[in-house]
Design a protein around this motif. Sequence first.
Motif, PDB file in Angstrom:
ATOM      1  N   PHE A   1       0.818  -1.202   0.000  1.00 32.72           N
ATOM      2  CA  PHE A   1       0.000   0.000   0.000  1.00 32.72           C
ATOM      3  C   PHE A   1       0.857   1.259   0.000  1.00 32.72           C
ATOM      4  CE2 PHE A   1      -3.538  -2.629   2.057  1.00 32.72           C
ATOM      5  CZ  PHE A   1      -4.152  -2.846   0.837  1.00 32.72           C
ATOM      6  N   ALA A   2       1.979   1.230   0.713  1.00 30.61           N
ATOM      7  CA  ALA A   2       2.872   2.394   0.716  1.00 30.61           C
ATOM      8  C   ALA A   2       3.407   2.654  -0.691  1.00 30.61           C
ATOM      9  CB  ALA A   2       4.017   2.177   1.699  1.00 30.61           C
ATOM     10  N   LEU A   3       3.858   1.605  -1.374  1.00 27.41           N
ATOM     11  CA  LEU A   3       4.364   1.764  -2.733  1.00 27.41           C
ATOM     12  C   LEU A   3       3.255   2.165  -3.701  1.00 27.41           C
ATOM     13  CD1 LEU A   3       6.794  -1.304  -2.887  1.00 27.41           C
ATOM     14  CD2 LEU A   3       7.402   1.106  -2.624  1.00 27.41           C
ATOM     15  N   SER A   4       2.055   1.664  -3.477  1.00 26.15           N
ATOM     16  CA  SER A   4       0.918   2.035  -4.320  1.00 26.15           C
ATOM     17  C   SER A   4       0.604   3.517  -4.184  1.00 26.15           C
ATOM     18  CB  SER A   4      -0.314   1.209  -3.939  1.00 26.15           C
ATOM     19  OG  SER A   4      -0.092  -0.168  -4.159  1.00 26.15           O
TER      20      SER A   4
ATOM     21  N   ASN B   1     -12.337   9.173   6.480  1.00 28.51           N
ATOM     22  CA  ASN B   1     -12.689   8.382   5.301  1.00 28.51           C
ATOM     23  C   ASN B   1     -11.796   8.822   4.129  1.00 28.51           C
ATOM     24  OD1 ASN B   1     -13.934   6.637   3.575  1.00 28.51           O
ATOM     25  ND2 ASN B   1     -15.986   7.446   3.860  1.00 28.51           N
ATOM     26  N   GLU B   2     -10.492   8.707   4.346  1.00 28.87           N
ATOM     27  CA  GLU B   2      -9.538   9.207   3.365  1.00 28.87           C
ATOM     28  C   GLU B   2      -9.624   8.488   2.032  1.00 28.87           C
ATOM     29  OE1 GLU B   2      -8.784   8.232   6.408  1.00 28.87           O
ATOM     30  OE2 GLU B   2      -7.544   9.724   7.457  1.00 28.87           O
ATOM     31  N   GLU B   3      -9.943   7.194   2.076  1.00 31.54           N
ATOM     32  CA  GLU B   3      -9.996   6.418   0.831  1.00 31.54           C
ATOM     33  C   GLU B   3     -11.083   6.948  -0.110  1.00 31.54           C
ATOM     34  OE1 GLU B   3      -8.683   3.734   4.237  1.00 31.54           O
ATOM     35  OE2 GLU B   3     -10.331   5.138   3.865  1.00 31.54           O
TER      36      GLU B   3
ATOM     37  N   PHE C   1      -9.130   1.461  -8.042  1.00 29.23           N
ATOM     38  CA  PHE C   1      -8.746   0.064  -7.849  1.00 29.23           C
ATOM     39  C   PHE C   1      -8.204  -0.202  -6.441  1.00 29.23           C
ATOM     40  CE2 PHE C   1      -5.290  -3.132  -8.064  1.00 29.23           C
ATOM     41  CZ  PHE C   1      -6.064  -4.257  -8.327  1.00 29.23           C
ATOM     42  N   LEU C   2      -7.379   0.714  -5.929  1.00 28.48           N
ATOM     43  CA  LEU C   2      -6.645   0.452  -4.692  1.00 28.48           C
ATOM     44  C   LEU C   2      -7.357   0.911  -3.422  1.00 28.48           C
ATOM     45  CD1 LEU C   2      -3.126   1.416  -6.037  1.00 28.48           C
ATOM     46  CD2 LEU C   2      -3.805  -0.863  -5.251  1.00 28.48           C
ATOM     47  N   MET C   3      -8.110   1.993  -3.490  1.00 29.93           N
ATOM     48  CA  MET C   3      -8.702   2.542  -2.271  1.00 29.93           C
ATOM     49  C   MET C   3      -9.673   1.581  -1.575  1.00 29.93           C
ATOM     50  SD  MET C   3      -7.176   5.256  -1.569  1.00 29.93           S
ATOM     51  CE  MET C   3      -5.718   5.578  -2.534  1.00 29.93           C
ATOM     52  N   PRO C   4     -10.533   0.865  -2.320  1.00 29.03           N
ATOM     53  CA  PRO C   4     -11.385  -0.113  -1.623  1.00 29.03           C
ATOM     54  C   PRO C   4     -10.581  -1.182  -0.893  1.00 29.03           C
ATOM     55  CG  PRO C   4     -12.249   0.345  -3.814  1.00 29.03           C
ATOM     56  CD  PRO C   4     -10.900   0.983  -3.741  1.00 29.03           C
ATOM     57  N   GLN C   5      -9.455  -1.610  -1.470  1.00 26.83           N
ATOM     58  CA  GLN C   5      -8.605  -2.590  -0.796  1.00 26.83           C
ATOM     59  C   GLN C   5      -8.015  -2.011   0.487  1.00 26.83           C
ATOM     60  OE1 GLN C   5      -5.794  -4.736  -3.346  1.00 26.83           O
ATOM     61  NE2 GLN C   5      -6.828  -3.910  -5.141  1.00 26.83           N
TER      62      GLN C   5
ATOM     63  N   LYS D   1      -9.270   0.426   2.281  1.00 28.36           N
ATOM     64  CA  LYS D   1     -10.347   0.616   3.252  1.00 28.36           C
ATOM     65  C   LYS D   1     -10.710  -0.695   3.929  1.00 28.36           C
ATOM     66  CE  LYS D   1     -14.723   3.063   3.710  1.00 28.36           C
ATOM     67  NZ  LYS D   1     -15.710   3.907   3.005  1.00 28.36           N
ATOM     68  N   GLN D   2     -10.799  -1.754   3.141  1.00 28.82           N
ATOM     69  CA  GLN D   2     -11.112  -3.073   3.709  1.00 28.82           C
ATOM     70  C   GLN D   2     -10.010  -3.536   4.650  1.00 28.82           C
ATOM     71  OE1 GLN D   2     -11.365  -6.219   0.824  1.00 28.82           O
ATOM     72  NE2 GLN D   2     -12.409  -7.613   2.201  1.00 28.82           N
ATOM     73  N   GLN D   3      -8.756  -3.339   4.254  1.00 36.98           N
ATOM     74  CA  GLN D   3      -7.622  -3.742   5.084  1.00 36.98           C
ATOM     75  C   GLN D   3      -7.610  -2.964   6.399  1.00 36.98           C
ATOM     76  OE1 GLN D   3      -5.146  -6.149   4.223  1.00 36.98           O
ATOM     77  NE2 GLN D   3      -4.626  -5.941   6.373  1.00 36.98           N
ATOM     78  N   HIS D   4      -7.873  -1.666   6.319  1.00 37.10           N
ATOM     79  CA  HIS D   4      -7.878  -0.832   7.516  1.00 37.10           C
ATOM     80  C   HIS D   4      -9.020  -1.230   8.447  1.00 37.10           C
ATOM     81  CE1 HIS D   4      -7.123   2.534  10.090  1.00 37.10           C
ATOM     82  NE2 HIS D   4      -8.276   3.102   9.830  1.00 37.10           N
ATOM     83  N   HIS D   5     -10.181  -1.516   7.869  1.00 43.31           N
ATOM     84  CA  HIS D   5     -11.340  -1.925   8.663  1.00 43.31           C
ATOM     85  C   HIS D   5     -11.072  -3.248   9.374  1.00 43.31           C
ATOM     86  CE1 HIS D   5     -15.488  -2.238   9.935  1.00 43.31           C
ATOM     87  NE2 HIS D   5     -15.607  -3.409   9.333  1.00 43.31           N
ATOM     88  N   GLN D   6     -10.471  -4.186   8.651  1.00 44.52           N
ATOM     89  CA  GLN D   6     -10.136  -5.474   9.260  1.00 44.52           C
ATOM     90  C   GLN D   6      -9.099  -5.310  10.370  1.00 44.52           C
ATOM     91  OE1 GLN D   6      -8.899  -7.802   5.894  1.00 44.52           O
ATOM     92  NE2 GLN D   6     -10.990  -8.380   5.333  1.00 44.52           N
ATOM     93  N   GLY D   7      -8.143  -4.396  10.148  1.00 45.39           N
ATOM     94  CA  GLY D   7      -7.137  -4.142  11.164  1.00 45.39           C
ATOM     95  C   GLY D   7      -7.732  -3.552  12.419  1.00 45.39           C
ATOM     96  N   GLN D   8      -8.722  -2.662  12.270  1.00 47.10           N
ATOM     97  CA  GLN D   8      -9.372  -2.052  13.423  1.00 47.10           C
ATOM     98  C   GLN D   8     -10.165  -3.108  14.197  1.00 47.10           C
ATOM     99  OE1 GLN D   8     -11.545   1.151  11.478  1.00 47.10           O
ATOM    100  NE2 GLN D   8     -10.192   2.638  12.425  1.00 47.10           N
ATOM    101  N   ILE D   9     -10.847  -4.005  13.472  1.00 45.34           N
ATOM    102  CA  ILE D   9     -11.615  -5.066  14.127  1.00 45.34           C
ATOM    103  C   ILE D   9     -10.689  -5.993  14.898  1.00 45.34           C
ATOM    104  CG2 ILE D   9     -13.048  -7.113  13.730  1.00 45.34           C
ATOM    105  CD1 ILE D   9     -14.332  -5.632  11.387  1.00 45.34           C
ATOM    106  N   SER D  10      -9.554  -6.367  14.243  1.00 43.23           N
ATOM    107  CA  SER D  10      -8.593  -7.249  14.887  1.00 43.23           C
ATOM    108  C   SER D  10      -8.029  -6.608  16.156  1.00 43.23           C
ATOM    109  CB  SER D  10      -7.459  -7.568  13.909  1.00 43.23           C
ATOM    110  OG  SER D  10      -6.464  -8.336  14.521  1.00 43.23           O
ATOM    111  N   LYS D  11      -7.718  -5.323  16.102  1.00 41.66           N
ATOM    112  CA  LYS D  11      -7.179  -4.625  17.260  1.00 41.66           C
ATOM    113  C   LYS D  11      -8.217  -4.565  18.383  1.00 41.66           C
ATOM    114  CE  LYS D  11      -4.837  -0.933  16.376  1.00 41.66           C
ATOM    115  NZ  LYS D  11      -4.488   0.477  16.050  1.00 41.66           N
TER     116      LYS D  11
END
Length: 201
Positions: free
Chosen positions: A9-12, A72-74, A182-186, A188-198
């Motif tokens: 994501f950083a490189l993207s 909601n930056e994405e 293409f990338l922002m939904p990914q 957002k989903q990754q960030h949401h999953q990370g928040q749930i996991s935390k």
Amino acid sequence: MRKENIHFFALSLIAINITIIVAAEFLRPLWSSYAQYIGGDVRTAGIAVSTFSIVIGLCIVFAGYMEHRLKNEETMMIITSALLSVIYLGYFFIHHTWQLYILQALLGLACAFQSPAIFSLYHRYIPKEKSALYWGIWNGFYFIAIGIASLISAFALHHFGFKMVFAILWLFSLASFLLCLFLMPQMKQQHHQGQISKFFN
């Protein structure tokens, strides 16, 4: 969050920013020529550049505050990249200096809302123990993008004229929009999953 996802994501985001900066800086070496092209002079170029800078300067603090509240930056990246692609098309239809000033103000407004979003996202995905390195990479590619934009635009104008300059500029802005789409939904989903996991850990 998995380490490979952080790097991806950083490189993207660096790739997205390159397309953003190339489009934004495409007219940098051409402002005086472009001002004459639409019937203006060197003052026209100065007013156009200052209009963009002042508008983005006035609006960016408010934009940062709003995005801090909305978180909601994405979505903001998708919206602003789409708006910029539409606004850049306006260069094809400018025939008077006042139209250029309006266009520059609109670009400044859209960029004011885009800048805090992409910086916030990049800060989220860079490895914190290597923040100096990653911000160095970010700024390095920022200036490389300016150089690429200046080189391509100057050659495009010399060989093909302003219509080709505008077409290439728009293609870079379109690439930025497609990458965000293409990338922002990914992200957002990754960030949401990370928040749930935390939360559950």
